[in-house]
Design a protein around this motif. Structure first.
Motif, PDB file in Angstrom:
ATOM      1  N   PRO A 124       0.949  -1.312  -0.099  1.00 24.55           N
ATOM      2  CA  PRO A 124      -0.116  -0.231   0.194  1.00 24.55           C
ATOM      3  C   PRO A 124       0.764   1.492  -0.042  1.00 24.55           C
ATOM      4  CG  PRO A 124      -0.635  -1.996   1.884  1.00 24.55           C
ATOM      5  CD  PRO A 124       0.517  -1.875   1.255  1.00 24.55           C
ATOM      6  N   ARG A 125       0.663   2.174  -1.466  1.00 29.60           N
ATOM      7  CA  ARG A 125       1.737   3.717  -1.249  1.00 29.60           C
ATOM      8  C   ARG A 125       0.894   4.085   0.446  1.00 29.60           C
ATOM      9  NH1 ARG A 125      -0.896   6.077  -6.554  1.00 29.60           N
ATOM     10  NH2 ARG A 125      -2.841   4.946  -5.596  1.00 29.60           N
ATOM     11  N   ARG A 126       2.116   4.933   1.156  1.00 31.18           N
ATOM     12  CA  ARG A 126       1.704   5.630   2.123  1.00 31.18           C
ATOM     13  C   ARG A 126       0.466   6.629   1.931  1.00 31.18           C
ATOM     14  NH1 ARG A 126       3.186  10.054   5.686  1.00 31.18           N
ATOM     15  NH2 ARG A 126       3.842   9.005   7.855  1.00 31.18           N
ATOM     16  N   ARG A 127      -0.014   6.832   3.010  1.00 28.74           N
ATOM     17  CA  ARG A 127      -1.721   7.524   2.708  1.00 28.74           C
ATOM     18  C   ARG A 127      -1.047   9.079   3.408  1.00 28.74           C
ATOM     19  NH1 ARG A 127      -0.783   4.909   6.443  1.00 28.74           N
ATOM     20  NH2 ARG A 127       0.376   5.357   9.172  1.00 28.74           N
ATOM     21  N   PRO A 128      -1.529   9.822   2.762  1.00 30.70           N
ATOM     22  CA  PRO A 128      -1.207  11.199   3.243  1.00 30.70           C
ATOM     23  C   PRO A 128      -1.381  11.734   4.664  1.00 30.70           C
ATOM     24  CG  PRO A 128      -2.739  11.300   1.045  1.00 30.70           C
ATOM     25  CD  PRO A 128      -2.648  10.171   1.982  1.00 30.70           C
ATOM     26  N   PRO A 129       0.316  12.273   5.119  1.00 31.19           N
ATOM     27  CA  PRO A 129      -0.338  12.065   6.516  1.00 31.19           C
ATOM     28  C   PRO A 129      -1.000  13.112   7.513  1.00 31.19           C
ATOM     29  CG  PRO A 129       1.727  13.307   5.960  1.00 31.19           C
ATOM     30  CD  PRO A 129       1.198  12.805   4.712  1.00 31.19           C
ATOM     31  N   GLY A 130      -1.734  14.320   6.071  1.00 28.04           N
ATOM     32  CA  GLY A 130      -3.064  15.062   6.883  1.00 28.04           C
ATOM     33  C   GLY A 130      -4.339  14.899   7.621  1.00 28.04           C
ATOM     34  N   ASP A 131      -4.364  13.738   6.511  1.00 26.09           N
ATOM     35  CA  ASP A 131      -5.680  13.052   6.319  1.00 26.09           C
ATOM     36  C   ASP A 131      -6.166  12.404   8.015  1.00 26.09           C
ATOM     37  OD1 ASP A 131      -6.145  13.421   3.890  1.00 26.09           O
ATOM     38  OD2 ASP A 131      -5.830  11.756   3.738  1.00 26.09           O
ATOM     39  N   ILE A 132      -4.689  12.020   8.532  1.00 28.37           N
ATOM     40  CA  ILE A 132      -4.694  11.154  10.222  1.00 28.37           C
ATOM     41  C   ILE A 132      -4.449  12.474  10.766  1.00 28.37           C
ATOM     42  CG2 ILE A 132      -3.289   9.867  11.244  1.00 28.37           C
ATOM     43  CD1 ILE A 132      -4.936   8.035   9.097  1.00 28.37           C
ATOM     44  N   ASP A 133      -3.732  13.422  10.671  1.00 24.39           N
ATOM     45  CA  ASP A 133      -4.151  14.749  11.454  1.00 24.39           C
ATOM     46  C   ASP A 133      -4.825  14.985  11.367  1.00 24.39           C
ATOM     47  OD1 ASP A 133      -1.227  14.347  12.118  1.00 24.39           O
ATOM     48  OD2 ASP A 133      -0.720  15.436  11.212  1.00 24.39           O
ATOM     49  N   ARG A 148      -9.180  16.970   1.151  1.00 26.13           N
ATOM     50  CA  ARG A 148      -8.826  18.326   1.239  1.00 26.13           C
ATOM     51  C   ARG A 148      -9.443  19.370   2.718  1.00 26.13           C
ATOM     52  NH1 ARG A 148     -10.317  17.830  -4.561  1.00 26.13           N
ATOM     53  NH2 ARG A 148     -11.549  19.100  -3.529  1.00 26.13           N
ATOM     54  N   PHE A 149     -10.811  18.878   3.052  1.00 24.75           N
ATOM     55  CA  PHE A 149     -11.303  19.215   4.423  1.00 24.75           C
ATOM     56  C   PHE A 149     -10.410  18.436   5.426  1.00 24.75           C
ATOM     57  CE2 PHE A 149     -14.115  18.321   7.519  1.00 24.75           C
ATOM     58  CZ  PHE A 149     -14.363  19.402   8.533  1.00 24.75           C
ATOM     59  N   LEU A 150      -9.898  17.655   5.771  1.00 19.14           N
ATOM     60  CA  LEU A 150      -9.058  17.121   6.171  1.00 19.14           C
ATOM     61  C   LEU A 150      -8.002  17.601   6.561  1.00 19.14           C
ATOM     62  CD1 LEU A 150      -9.946  13.011   5.973  1.00 19.14           C
ATOM     63  CD2 LEU A 150     -11.335  14.600   8.037  1.00 19.14           C
ATOM     64  N   THR A 151      -7.365  18.067   5.556  1.00 14.23           N
ATOM     65  CA  THR A 151      -5.896  18.533   5.763  1.00 14.23           C
ATOM     66  C   THR A 151      -5.841  20.111   5.668  1.00 14.23           C
ATOM     67  OG1 THR A 151      -6.072  18.050   3.268  1.00 14.23           O
ATOM     68  CG2 THR A 151      -4.817  16.419   4.189  1.00 14.23           C
ATOM     69  N   ALA A 152      -6.779  20.510   5.814  1.00  8.61           N
ATOM     70  CA  ALA A 152      -7.538  22.106   6.104  1.00  8.61           C
ATOM     71  C   ALA A 152      -6.346  22.446   7.182  1.00  8.61           C
ATOM     72  CB  ALA A 152      -9.094  22.142   6.431  1.00  8.61           C
ATOM     73  N   ARG A 153      -5.356  24.455   6.500  1.00  5.66           N
ATOM     74  CA  ARG A 153      -4.743  24.510   7.334  1.00  5.66           C
ATOM     75  C   ARG A 153      -5.059  24.638   8.888  1.00  5.66           C
ATOM     76  NH1 ARG A 153      -1.699  28.006   3.639  1.00  5.66           N
ATOM     77  NH2 ARG A 153      -0.889  27.236   1.643  1.00  5.66           N
ATOM     78  N   TRP A 154      -6.281  24.976   9.189  1.00  5.19           N
ATOM     79  CA  TRP A 154      -6.827  25.093  10.453  1.00  5.19           C
ATOM     80  C   TRP A 154      -7.606  23.723  11.585  1.00  5.19           C
ATOM     81  CZ3 TRP A 154     -11.344  22.896  12.162  1.00  5.19           C
ATOM     82  CH2 TRP A 154     -12.112  22.131  11.708  1.00  5.19           C
ATOM     83  N   LEU A 155      -7.240  22.836  10.398  1.00  9.53           N
ATOM     84  CA  LEU A 155      -7.393  21.324  11.374  1.00  9.53           C
ATOM     85  C   LEU A 155      -6.050  21.268  11.158  1.00  9.53           C
ATOM     86  CD1 LEU A 155      -9.585  19.654  12.076  1.00  9.53           C
ATOM     87  CD2 LEU A 155     -10.228  19.094   9.259  1.00  9.53           C
ATOM     88  N   THR A 156      -5.522  20.411  10.775  1.00 15.73           N
ATOM     89  CA  THR A 156      -4.377  19.615  10.794  1.00 15.73           C
ATOM     90  C   THR A 156      -3.244  20.298  11.817  1.00 15.73           C
ATOM     91  OG1 THR A 156      -2.983  20.676   9.016  1.00 15.73           O
ATOM     92  CG2 THR A 156      -3.966  18.720   9.343  1.00 15.73           C
ATOM     93  N   PRO A 157      -3.277  21.153  12.528  1.00 20.76           N
ATOM     94  CA  PRO A 157      -2.988  22.257  13.809  1.00 20.76           C
ATOM     95  C   PRO A 157      -2.776  21.375  14.949  1.00 20.76           C
ATOM     96  CG  PRO A 157      -2.759  23.138  12.465  1.00 20.76           C
ATOM     97  CD  PRO A 157      -3.428  22.748  11.480  1.00 20.76           C
ATOM     98  N   VAL A 158      -4.093  20.959  14.636  1.00 20.66           N
ATOM     99  CA  VAL A 158      -5.678  20.415  15.646  1.00 20.66           C
ATOM    100  C   VAL A 158      -5.032  19.091  15.989  1.00 20.66           C
ATOM    101  CG1 VAL A 158      -7.517  20.053  16.888  1.00 20.66           C
ATOM    102  CG2 VAL A 158      -6.879  22.307  15.818  1.00 20.66           C
ATOM    103  N   GLY A 159      -4.981  18.309  14.847  1.00 21.31           N
ATOM    104  CA  GLY A 159      -4.383  16.812  14.490  1.00 21.31           C
ATOM    105  C   GLY A 159      -2.687  16.775  15.800  1.00 21.31           C
ATOM    106  N   LEU A 160      -1.984  18.028  15.678  1.00 22.90           N
ATOM    107  CA  LEU A 160      -0.476  18.142  16.196  1.00 22.90           C
ATOM    108  C   LEU A 160      -1.078  18.006  17.740  1.00 22.90           C
ATOM    109  CD1 LEU A 160       2.390  17.405  15.119  1.00 22.90           C
ATOM    110  CD2 LEU A 160       2.342  20.669  15.646  1.00 22.90           C
TER     111      LEU A 160
END
Length: 406
Positions: A18-27, A316-328
């Motif tokens: 499997p290709r590595r999923r974009p980390p932003g989706d998980i974040d 694209r919603f999951l990788t929004a700039r406002w959301l991925t920092p919250v995942g971090l």
């Protein structure tokens, strides 16, 4: 609460891997889950209870369902998926996995520094004179409070789920290598996939059986927290995540979902979760089996998000700039949001009554995000650097190599 990190990207992945999923989706998932957890606990704080049940602070049924959606199963599914994926790939297609000592060391580095500090700080403020409730402190530091009917929600209420996370780590380091060794004896790839899938189904079915017996045969009430919050009832979420890992490892690059199919499955999963939350207040089938059903729906949502041929607006919603920092900062947000909420309530900064709920939600979110951001950079991130002390095989790194001989 998921604290797992994605496996490293291989420079030259083998064919069919499997290709590595974009980390932003998980974040993005982590961020949404953390924000939803904060909203749920503020909603719970402002709900009133009597013999007739719960009276939520909002009148709109759909909004109430969104606010009261329990996402703890998403944390379990996501954590199990990320941590099982390397075992699933090794079992199905060969390869090696990290030794148990390396796995547990990295888990300890990820979980313990912030958790232990938070437990000590919160417990000390609520027990100003010694010996205080020493049993509560002992159980939280040993992750055994999930087995205590009285103290399961003491000190840091949401961290009962971390007890299950730690238990899952211990189960995984035992079952993972065992599954890899068992699969190496099977010549056919299909047989290896079937064996792994059967194991996941068995682990998912066991909690279902326990819930059925506990509720319908033994008549154990839903307020028996040990019966319905312990591993015997909640490990289905981890089993679902393990099943997702086996599914993606088995499929590899095959049968990736086209955008329309992916969005259809995403919509079905989200609608199912919303419908489940709408029905969760009334005791019945969906109330009794809420968490196994939710785990299956989270599995479907993650599958339709990750196993795709082309990214969609949902990705694209999951990788929004406002959301991925919250995942971090999601782990810090998970740890600190309840103490922050209770402090704000104690000092009178949260408006009273149902009419004050929207403002209270904004105040708690703002304060908790500030606290979580500071916690991440001052505690989590520095602690994560300790992970560099050992290599992938769990051996201490040599930071001072011997000089070359002349």
């Amino acid at each position: 609460m998921t604290t797992a990190t994605a496996p490293p990207l291989q420079a030259h992945p083998r064919k069919g891997a499997p290709r590595r999923r974009p980390p932003g989706d998980i974040d993005g998932f982590r961020g949404l889950a953390a924000l939803s957890t904060v909203a749920f606990h503020v909603w719970q704080q402002y709900s009133s209870y009597d013999a007739g049940g719960t009276h939520p602070p909002v009148d709109n049924p759909l909004l109430n369902a969104v606010l009261s959606l329990e996402v703890i199963d998403l944390f379990f599914v996501l954590s199990a998926f990320l941590l099982t994926l390397s075992y699933a790939r090794a079992a199905i297609d060969g390869g090696s996995t990290r030794p148990a000592r390396s796995f547990l060391f990295r888990r300890a580095i990820r979980i313990l520094p912030l958790y232990v500090l938070a437990v000590l700080v919160v417990w000390a403020t609520r027990n100003p004179t010694l010996p205080g409730n020493w049993q509560d402190l002992f159980e939280h530091l040993t992750f055994t409070h999930v087995f205590d009917q009285e103290r399961i929600f003491y000190t840091l209420g949401p961290t009962w789920s971390l007890s299950l996370e730690v238990l899952f780590y211990l189960v995984l380091v035992g079952l993972g290598p065992l599954a890899v060794r068992a699969c190496r004896r099977l010549r056919r790839r299909g047989s290896r996939v079937a064996l792994c899938a059967a194991g996941c189904l068995l682990l998912f079915a066991a909690p279902l059986a326990w819930i059925t017996v506990a509720h319908y045969t033994l008549g154990i009430p839903h307020t028996d927290w040990v019966a319905y919050f312990g591993p015997q009832a909640r490990f289905g979420g981890f089993a679902a995540g393990m099943g997702l890992a086996v599914t993606l490892a088995a499929l590899g690059d095959r049968a990736r979902l086209a955008p329309r199919a992916a969005l259809t499955l995403t919509a079905l999963a989200l609608a199912g979760l919303l419908g489940l939350s709408l029905q969760s207040d009334a005791e019945g089938f969906t109330f009794t089996y809420y968490h196994p059903i939710a785990s299956a729906l989270w599995l479907l949502l993650l599958f339709s998000t990750l196993h795709i041929s082309q990214r969609t607006f949902w990705n694209r919603f999951l990788t929004a700039r406002w959301l991925t920092p919250v995942g971090l900062i999601s782990y810090s947000l998970f740890i600190w949001h309840e103490p922050v909420m209770l402090v704000l309530h104690t000092v009178g900064l949260l408006p009273p009554g149902a009419a004050g709920f929207p403002w209270a939600l904004l105040v708690v979110l703002a304060a908790a995000l500030v606290a979580a951001t500071a916690s991440y950079w001052l505690i989590e991130y520095p602690a994560s650097l300790l992970g560099r002390l050992k290599d992938a095989q769990g051996r201490p790194r040599n930071f001072y190599p011997e000089p070359a001989l002349r």
